[in-house]
Enzyme design. Structure first.
Site, PDB file in Angstrom:
ATOM      1  CG  MET A  65     -22.271 -35.458  52.422  1.00 38.22           C
ATOM      2  SD  MET A  65     -23.569 -36.941  53.932  1.00 38.22           S
ATOM      3  CE  MET A  65     -24.209 -35.616  54.639  1.00 38.22           C
ATOM      4  CB  SER A  66     -17.707 -40.368  50.931  1.00 39.74           C
ATOM      5  OG  SER A  66     -17.249 -41.324  50.439  1.00 39.74           O
ATOM      6  CB  SER A  67     -20.295 -44.037  48.088  1.00 43.80           C
ATOM      7  OG  SER A  67     -21.446 -43.297  47.836  1.00 43.80           O
ATOM      8  N   GLY A  87     -24.953 -35.386  49.906  1.00 43.70           N
ATOM      9  CA  GLY A  87     -24.570 -34.753  48.847  1.00 43.70           C
ATOM     10  C   GLY A  87     -24.946 -35.121  47.230  1.00 43.70           C
ATOM     11  CG  HIS A  88     -24.760 -38.442  45.090  1.00 48.44           C
ATOM     12  ND1 HIS A  88     -24.493 -39.686  46.008  1.00 48.44           N
ATOM     13  CD2 HIS A  88     -23.463 -38.331  44.302  1.00 48.44           C
ATOM     14  CE1 HIS A  88     -23.002 -39.806  45.834  1.00 48.44           C
ATOM     15  NE2 HIS A  88     -22.673 -39.893  44.797  1.00 48.44           N
ATOM     16  CG  MET A 104     -18.988 -44.060  40.302  1.00 45.88           C
ATOM     17  SD  MET A 104     -17.703 -44.743  40.741  1.00 45.88           S
ATOM     18  CE  MET A 104     -16.713 -44.761  42.182  1.00 45.88           C
TER      19      MET A 104
HETATM   20  O1  PAF Z   1     -17.343 -38.983  41.560  1.00 47.37           O
HETATM   21  C1  PAF Z   1     -17.855 -40.797  41.230  1.00 47.37           C
HETATM   22  O2  PAF Z   1     -18.968 -40.463  41.658  1.00 47.37           O
HETATM   23  C2  PAF Z   1     -16.743 -41.236  39.879  1.00 47.37           C
HETATM   24  O3  PAF Z   1     -16.357 -40.862  39.508  1.00 47.37           O
HETATM   25  C3  PAF Z   1     -17.920 -40.341  38.422  1.00 47.37           C
HETATM   26  C4  PAF Z   1     -17.604 -39.369  38.262  1.00 47.37           C
HETATM   27  C5  PAF Z   1     -19.594 -40.718  38.620  1.00 47.37           C
HETATM   28  C6  PAF Z   1     -17.110 -41.764  37.381  1.00 47.37           C
HETATM   29  O4  PAF Z   1     -17.470 -42.795  37.745  1.00 47.37           O
END
Ligand code: PAF
Length: 283
Positions: free
Chosen positions: A187-189, A36-37, A30
């Site tokens: 880590m989280s947005s 983390g990403h 998202m």
């Molecule tokens: O984990 C996330 O960021 C969301 O739930 C995902 C998997 C991209 C679906 O919108």
């Protein structure tokens, strides 16, 4: 770096890549990308020729309108960050809401063998229908060989494995270890929205999970749960929503410990308005 805003154009491009024997990995996000990403992207790059990263704040998975409105949207910075990893082998798909949903912004109803009723499913109404809807659509558009999801959202990971299995989607769903800041915060947005005070105290969550893991070696799930609840009562800046020790196969709360089962502890905490989740493997 190629950026697509339209599913047909993306799909045509992927078909051409596949016709040239390229394997496709997929990292759905998202946006508001962080390390983390990038760890998912790097794992994907080591196992596939091309990685598609989708960046889409999916409206149907938010049970809280305020959270949806305030969710960070940083496409330019996200693309710049991905370019530092690889310009050529990463493709970005950043659709509009219309490209995904047309004029019907609704989720489909799913059952995931009961996994959807536990924890996040119990506390966030309709959340997993929204996640199931978007992930199914994205997998149909991208048609990846492998798709990568972080274990921070462990329940989501298990549900997506079930989604692929029940819908016969030919993709391998791969879980990736939680990426943490040096002080242990997962880590989280959403971390970017924490106040400095809440950011300072937030590592308390992982610290408590680690102690809970040690205690679970000798004590019951009930004992450990009550101990964690007590720790959060002493912590006025953090509000515990749930702490649950669950069997990873069913995600149902552990009643009696069995050496044949694998358990994880799952936690959701409010730091002011920001809801943080985390989890830890226990055995
Ligand atoms: O984990 C996330 O960021 C969301 O739930 C995902 C998997 C991209 C679906 O919108």
């Amino acid at each position: 770096m190629k950026i697509f805003y339209n599913k047909t154009e993306l799909s045509d491009h992927i078909d051409a890549l596949k016709a040239n024997d390229n394997t496709i990995g997929f990292v759905p996000t998202m946006g508001a990308l962080h390390n983390g990403h990038l760890s998912l992207v790097n794992k994907g790059l080591s196992e596939n020729d091309i990685i598609v990263v989708s960046i889409f704040v999916n409206p149907t998975q938010f049970d809280n309108q305020d959270d949806l409105v305030k969710y960070p949207r940083t496409l330019e910075a996200d693309v710049a960050l991905l370019k530092t990893v690889s310009d050529k082998t990463i493709i970005v798909y950043a659709p509009t809401v219309e490209d995904i949903y047309g004029d019907n912004i609704k989720s489909q109803s799913f059952t995931f063998d009961g996994l959807e009723h536990e924890m996040e499913g119990a506390f966030r109404d309709g959340h997993f229908d929204g996640v199931g809807t978007i992930v199914k659509r994205l997998l149909e558009i991208v048609k990846p060989d492998n798709a990568y999801f972080g274990e921070k959202d462990f329940q989501q990971l298990q549900i997506i494995k079930k989604l692929a299995e029940l819908n016969h989607i030919p993709v391998k769903i791969i879980g990736c270890k939680i990426h943490r800041a040096e002080d242990g915060l997962a880590m989280s947005s959403r971390n970017t929205r924490l106040t400095p005070e809440h950011r300072t105290i937030a590592p308390f969550i992982y610290k408590t999970l680690k102690t809970a893991k040690t205690k679970f070696g000798t004590k019951s799930a009930k004992y450990v749960t009550e101990w964690v609840e007590k720790q959060f009562k002493k912590q006025p800046l953090l509000e515990l929503e749930y702490f649950i020790i669950a069997d990873i196969a069913t995600l149902k709360p552990a009643k009696r410990k069995s050496t044949k089962k694998s358990y994880r502890a799952f936690i959701a905490v409010y730091a002011g308005d920001i809801r943080l989740i985390d989890n830890i493997a226990l055995n």
